[in-house]
Design a protein around this motif. Structure first.
Motif, PDB file in Angstrom:
ATOM      1  N   GLU A  97      23.070  45.588  43.645  1.00 34.40           N
ATOM      2  CA  GLU A  97      23.168  46.636  42.639  1.00 34.40           C
ATOM      3  C   GLU A  97      24.565  47.216  42.539  1.00 34.40           C
ATOM      4  O   GLU A  97      24.858  47.950  41.612  1.00 34.40           O
ATOM      5  CB  GLU A  97      22.160  47.746  42.949  1.00 34.40           C
ATOM      6  CG  GLU A  97      20.724  47.282  42.837  1.00 34.40           C
ATOM      7  CD  GLU A  97      19.722  48.330  43.267  1.00 34.40           C
ATOM      8  OE1 GLU A  97      20.135  49.372  43.814  1.00 34.40           O
ATOM      9  OE2 GLU A  97      18.524  48.104  43.070  1.00 34.40           O
ATOM     10  N   GLY A  98      25.424  46.928  43.492  1.00 26.31           N
ATOM     11  CA  GLY A  98      26.768  47.471  43.470  1.00 26.31           C
ATOM     12  C   GLY A  98      27.702  46.603  42.663  1.00 26.31           C
ATOM     13  O   GLY A  98      27.360  45.489  42.240  1.00 26.31           O
ATOM     14  N   CYS A  99      28.864  47.102  42.444  1.00 29.15           N
ATOM     15  CA  CYS A  99      29.875  46.364  41.689  1.00 29.15           C
ATOM     16  C   CYS A  99      31.131  46.258  42.551  1.00 29.15           C
ATOM     17  O   CYS A  99      31.626  47.272  43.059  1.00 29.15           O
ATOM     18  CB  CYS A  99      30.187  47.093  40.379  1.00 29.15           C
ATOM     19  SG  CYS A  99      31.280  46.178  39.278  1.00 29.15           S
ATOM     20  N   ALA A 100      31.607  45.036  42.720  1.00 29.84           N
ATOM     21  CA  ALA A 100      32.798  44.799  43.523  1.00 29.84           C
ATOM     22  C   ALA A 100      34.047  44.873  42.655  1.00 29.84           C
ATOM     23  O   ALA A 100      34.006  44.620  41.453  1.00 29.84           O
ATOM     24  CB  ALA A 100      32.717  43.425  44.178  1.00 29.84           C
ATOM     25  N   LEU A 101      35.148  45.226  43.281  1.00 28.42           N
ATOM     26  CA  LEU A 101      36.459  45.203  42.632  1.00 28.42           C
ATOM     27  C   LEU A 101      37.254  44.062  43.244  1.00 28.42           C
ATOM     28  O   LEU A 101      37.204  43.854  44.460  1.00 28.42           O
ATOM     29  CB  LEU A 101      37.181  46.532  42.840  1.00 28.42           C
ATOM     30  CG  LEU A 101      36.480  47.756  42.268  1.00 28.42           C
ATOM     31  CD1 LEU A 101      37.199  49.027  42.697  1.00 28.42           C
ATOM     32  CD2 LEU A 101      36.372  47.672  40.750  1.00 28.42           C
ATOM     33  N   LEU A 102      37.977  43.358  42.415  1.00 26.05           N
ATOM     34  CA  LEU A 102      38.724  42.194  42.875  1.00 26.05           C
ATOM     35  C   LEU A 102      40.164  42.286  42.398  1.00 26.05           C
ATOM     36  O   LEU A 102      40.432  42.418  41.200  1.00 26.05           O
ATOM     37  CB  LEU A 102      38.060  40.924  42.326  1.00 26.05           C
ATOM     38  CG  LEU A 102      38.577  39.583  42.815  1.00 26.05           C
ATOM     39  CD1 LEU A 102      38.468  39.472  44.335  1.00 26.05           C
ATOM     40  CD2 LEU A 102      37.787  38.460  42.147  1.00 26.05           C
ATOM     41  N   GLN A 103      41.091  42.260  43.363  1.00 25.67           N
ATOM     42  CA  GLN A 103      42.517  42.301  43.035  1.00 25.67           C
ATOM     43  C   GLN A 103      43.256  41.492  44.077  1.00 25.67           C
ATOM     44  O   GLN A 103      43.087  41.727  45.271  1.00 25.67           O
ATOM     45  CB  GLN A 103      42.998  43.753  43.025  1.00 25.67           C
ATOM     46  CG  GLN A 103      44.151  44.089  42.115  1.00 25.67           C
ATOM     47  CD  GLN A 103      45.497  43.521  42.563  1.00 25.67           C
ATOM     48  OE1 GLN A 103      45.807  43.476  43.733  1.00 25.67           O
ATOM     49  NE2 GLN A 103      46.281  43.068  41.621  1.00 25.67           N
ATOM     50  N   PRO A 104      44.036  40.497  43.723  1.00 23.62           N
ATOM     51  CA  PRO A 104      44.349  40.107  42.346  1.00 23.62           C
ATOM     52  C   PRO A 104      43.164  39.396  41.696  1.00 23.62           C
ATOM     53  O   PRO A 104      42.273  38.892  42.390  1.00 23.62           O
ATOM     54  CB  PRO A 104      45.523  39.143  42.503  1.00 23.62           C
ATOM     55  CG  PRO A 104      45.365  38.559  43.870  1.00 23.62           C
ATOM     56  CD  PRO A 104      44.727  39.644  44.705  1.00 23.62           C
ATOM     57  N   PRO A 105      43.156  39.370  40.365  1.00 22.32           N
ATOM     58  CA  PRO A 105      42.063  38.699  39.664  1.00 22.32           C
ATOM     59  C   PRO A 105      41.985  37.222  40.055  1.00 22.32           C
ATOM     60  O   PRO A 105      43.001  36.527  40.058  1.00 22.32           O
ATOM     61  CB  PRO A 105      42.433  38.847  38.193  1.00 22.32           C
ATOM     62  CG  PRO A 105      43.376  40.010  38.137  1.00 22.32           C
ATOM     63  CD  PRO A 105      44.114  39.989  39.450  1.00 22.32           C
ATOM     64  N   ALA A 106      40.812  36.770  40.387  1.00 27.89           N
ATOM     65  CA  ALA A 106      40.628  35.374  40.778  1.00 27.89           C
ATOM     66  C   ALA A 106      40.687  34.442  39.574  1.00 27.89           C
ATOM     67  O   ALA A 106      41.117  33.307  39.693  1.00 27.89           O
ATOM     68  CB  ALA A 106      39.298  35.199  41.489  1.00 27.89           C
TER      69      ALA A 106
END
Length: 152
Positions: A4-13
């Motif tokens: 149910e959570g939302c992950a953040l991704l940096q740098p964009p894959a």
């Protein structure tokens, strides 16, 4: 994990040369993913999660208000939890539409109790103060301040 959570991704894959393009689809399958193009965007995106305690504080305050009005504590807690769940589920539907929250506000009956509650909070500057609280947390995250706000 409830997915149910939302992950953040940096740098964009999806547009990086890090050789990990599968990361976004994997994280999407686990609940959602937002790719952040810069560290500044990533830092800003982290702040809503840092407001979890504030949300719980609103819920506790609502429960306590009900108890002070004579509602049994167990009933007040149950009702607040279930009511906020329903509200959040409604907001989550189509949340990828940047107009979704505006539409939900517009759905409030003109002159009705929900609209009046929102307007009363707006008149008291609650949302500007909420912005200040988020700015303070961001400032702490970025190492610029200790994140504390002075009382006015």
């Amino acid at each position: 994990a409830n997915r149910e959570g939302c992950a953040l991704l940096q740098p964009p894959a999806s547009n990086s040369e890090n050789g990990l393009p599968f990361l976004k689809s994997m994280l999407d399958a686990l609940g959602g993913c937002v790719e952040c193009p810069t560290d500044d965007v990533m830092n800003a995106m982290m702040i809503p999660g840092c407001m979890m305690g504030s949300m719980y504080g609103v819920m506790r305050n609502t429960r306590d208000w009900l108890v002070n009005k004579g509602v049994p504590p167990q009933d007040a807690s149950y009702f607040v939890g279930r009511s906020y769940l329903s509200i959040v589920q409604d907001a989550e539907r189509n949340c990828n539409d940047p107009h979704r929250f505006d539409e939900l506000i517009a759905e409030q009956t003109p002159g009705g109790l929900n609209e009046q509650g929102l307007r009363n909070l707006e008149k008291q500057g609650v949302f500007e103060r909420y912005d200040r609280a988020m700015d303070a947390i961001l400032s702490r995250l970025e190492g610029k301040t200790d994140g504390n706000l002075d009382l006015e």
